[in-house]
Scaffold this motif. Structure first.
Motif, short mmCIF file in Angstrom:
data_model
loop_
_atom_site.label_atom_id
_atom_site.label_comp_id
_atom_site.label_asym_id
_atom_site.label_seq_id
_atom_site.Cartn_x
_atom_site.Cartn_y
_atom_site.Cartn_z
N TRP A 76 0.84 -1.21 0.00
CA TRP A 76 0.00 0.00 0.00
C TRP A 76 0.87 1.26 0.00
CZ3 TRP A 76 -0.89 3.08 4.73
CH2 TRP A 76 -1.70 4.18 4.49
N GLN B 58 2.72 1.89 -3.36
CA GLN B 58 1.84 2.42 -4.40
C GLN B 58 1.40 3.84 -4.12
OE1 GLN B 58 0.74 1.03 -7.37
NE2 GLN B 58 2.32 -0.48 -6.95
N SER B 59 0.93 4.07 -2.89
CA SER B 59 0.31 5.36 -2.61
C SER B 59 1.32 6.47 -2.31
CB SER B 59 -0.67 5.24 -1.45
OG SER B 59 0.00 4.84 -0.29
N HIS C 47 0.35 6.70 -7.01
CA HIS C 47 -0.86 6.26 -7.71
C HIS C 47 -2.06 6.45 -6.79
CE1 HIS C 47 1.72 4.47 -10.64
NE2 HIS C 47 2.31 3.71 -9.74
N THR C 48 -3.22 6.63 -7.37
CA THR C 48 -4.43 6.65 -6.55
C THR C 48 -4.82 5.19 -6.35
OG1 THR C 48 -5.01 8.67 -7.67
CG2 THR C 48 -6.75 7.61 -6.38
N VAL C 49 -4.72 4.74 -5.11
CA VAL C 49 -5.04 3.34 -4.85
C VAL C 49 -6.14 3.26 -3.80
CG1 VAL C 49 -2.76 2.42 -5.43
CG2 VAL C 49 -3.21 3.16 -3.10
N TRP D 220 -7.26 1.67 -0.56
CA TRP D 220 -6.66 0.93 0.56
C TRP D 220 -7.40 -0.38 0.83
CZ3 TRP D 220 -10.20 0.33 4.42
CH2 TRP D 220 -11.27 1.24 4.45
N GLN E 78 -1.16 10.47 3.08
CA GLN E 78 -1.81 9.19 2.76
C GLN E 78 -2.36 8.53 4.02
OE1 GLN E 78 -2.73 8.00 -0.11
NE2 GLN E 78 -1.77 9.72 -1.17
#
Ligand SMILES: Nc1ncnc2c1ncn2[C@@H]1O[C@H](COP(=O)(O)OP(=O)(O)OP(=O)(O)O)[C@@H](O)[C@H]1O
Ligand SMILES: [Mg+2]
Length: 274
Positions: A68, A71-72, A77-79, A81, A126
Motif C-alpha cells: 500500500w 503504491q500510494s 498512484h491513486t489506490v 486501501w 496518505q
C-alpha cells in the motif's frame, strides 16, 4: 469511528498482544467492526492472527502495508486501501468482524525509500486520508506500532485520534513515556494523538513489587492509568500462537486472562464515550 495507535517507545511490553486481544474482545463482546493495522516490520500482529502460509500468500499478492505504501506514497498512484485489507483473521470463532492490513518485513526498507525520496509529507497525507476513510467503514481502527519513532510510526501517532500505551510495571516503565512526551513537545503544531491512557501489562500475580509499582503509576494522574491491569500469565503468552482450527474466546483467554482483557476493553470504551 475512532482510531487508536498502540505504541510505547519501549519494546516487548505487549503492544501486539494487547492489540489483538482488545480487537477480539471488541468484536466478540461488543459487536464492533475493527480494522487492525500491522505497522511493525516484525509482523508480530499478523503472525498472531493468521497462518504463516496465508501471510506469505498475501505478500505474494501484494496485500500488505508495504505494498500500500509503495503504491500510494512512492508510486504516487491513486489506490484503494481496501484492496490491501483482508478479512477472516484471528482464530477466535466469535470474533468475526475483524479486518487486517497485514504487516510486511520490507516495511523498514520502504521507510528508508520514503525518506530518501523526501516523501515524508506525502506519507503523512496518505495516512491521514486512509484513516479518514477507514473510520467511515469500521467502528474502530487499531494500529499496532513498532517500538521507536520511525517516520511511519510518527505518522500514525500524529494522525490517529488516540494513543494507548501498554507498559510493564517495572522501574523503567515511564522512561518510554517520557521519551514520547519530549518527542511530542518538540513541535506541538505538528499534532499528536490524545492520550487515552496507560495499560499495565504482564503484572506478576502476587508480586508485592508489581503491586507497589501499579499503585505508584496509578498515583500519577498524567498517565491516566487503567484501573484493570493485565496479569502475566501463560494463557496470554500462548494467545500469540495462532491455532489454525479456531477456538472460542473462552478457550483462548480462560479465567483471569479473559476477565482482564474484557475489563481493559470495557474501560477503553467508557473512556472513548466520555
Ligand atoms: N500478559 C502477558 N502474559 C504473558 N506473556 C505476555 C503477556 N503479554 C505479552 N506477553 C508475551 O510477551 C512477549 C512480548 O509481547 P508482544 O510481542 O505483544 O510485545 P510488543 O510490545 O508488541 O513487542 P515489540 O516491541 O517487539 O513489538 C510475547 O512473547 C508475548 O506472548
Ligand atoms: Mg509488537
Amino acid at each position: 469511528m475512532v482510531s487508536i495507535a498502540i505504541m510505547n517507545a519501549k519494546g516487548g511490553v505487549g503492544k501486539s498482544t494487547l492489540t489483538m486481544a482488545i480487537a477480539e474482545t471488541l468484536s466478540a463482546y461488543h459487536g464492533k467492526t475493527v480494522l487492525l493495522i500491522d505497522a511493525d516490520g516484525q509482523m508480530s500482529l499478523s503472525l498472531m492472527l493468521m497462518s504463516v502460509k496465508r501471510l506469505n500468500a498475501l505478500r505474494d499478492e501484494n496485500r500488505s502495508i508495504t505494498a500500500w505504501l509503495k503504491q500510494s506514497v512512492l508510486g504516487d498512484h491513486t489506490v484503494d486501501w481496501r484492496s490491501y485489507i483482508v478479512d477472516k483473521v484471528s482464530d477466535v470463532d466469535d470474533a468475526s468482524s475483524l479486518f487486517l492490513m497485514p504487516g510486511d518485513m520490507d516495511l523498514t526498507l520502504t521507510e528508508r525509500a520514503v525518506s530518501e525520496a523526501h516523501r515524508a509529507a506525502q506519507l503523512r497525507l496518505q495516512v491521514r486520508l486512509f484513516l479518514e476513510e477507514a473510520k467511515q467503514c469500521v467502528d474502530v481502527v487499531l494500529v499496532d506500532c513498532a517500538p521507536g519513532i520511525s517516520v511511519v510510526t510518527e505518522c500514525w501517532l500524529r494522525e490517529c485520534q488516540w494513543h494507548l500505551v501498554p507498559i510493564k510495571p517495572d522501574i523503567l516503565a515511564v522512561s518510554g513515556m517520557e521519551y514520547l512526551k519530549r518527542f511530542r513537545q518538540r513541535d506541538e503544531r505538528l499534532g499528536f494523538a490524545a492520550h487515552l491512557g496507560v495499560v499495565i501489562n504482564m503484572k506478576q500475580v502476587r508480586s508485592q513489587t508489581d503491586e507497589l509499582m501499579h499503585e505508584l503509576l496509578n498515583g500519577n494522574s498524567e498517565l491516566r492509568c487503567f484501573k484493570s491491569a493485565v496479569p502475566s500469565i501463560p494463557h496470554i503468552q500462548k494467545a500469540a500462537l495462532f491455532v489454525a482450527e479456531g477456538r472460542s474466546f473462552q478457550n483462548k483467554y480462560p479465567g483471569e486472562a479473559g476477565a482482564a482483557i474484557r475489563s481493559v476493553t470495557a474501560e477503553i470504551l467508557t473512556r472513548l464515550s466520555a
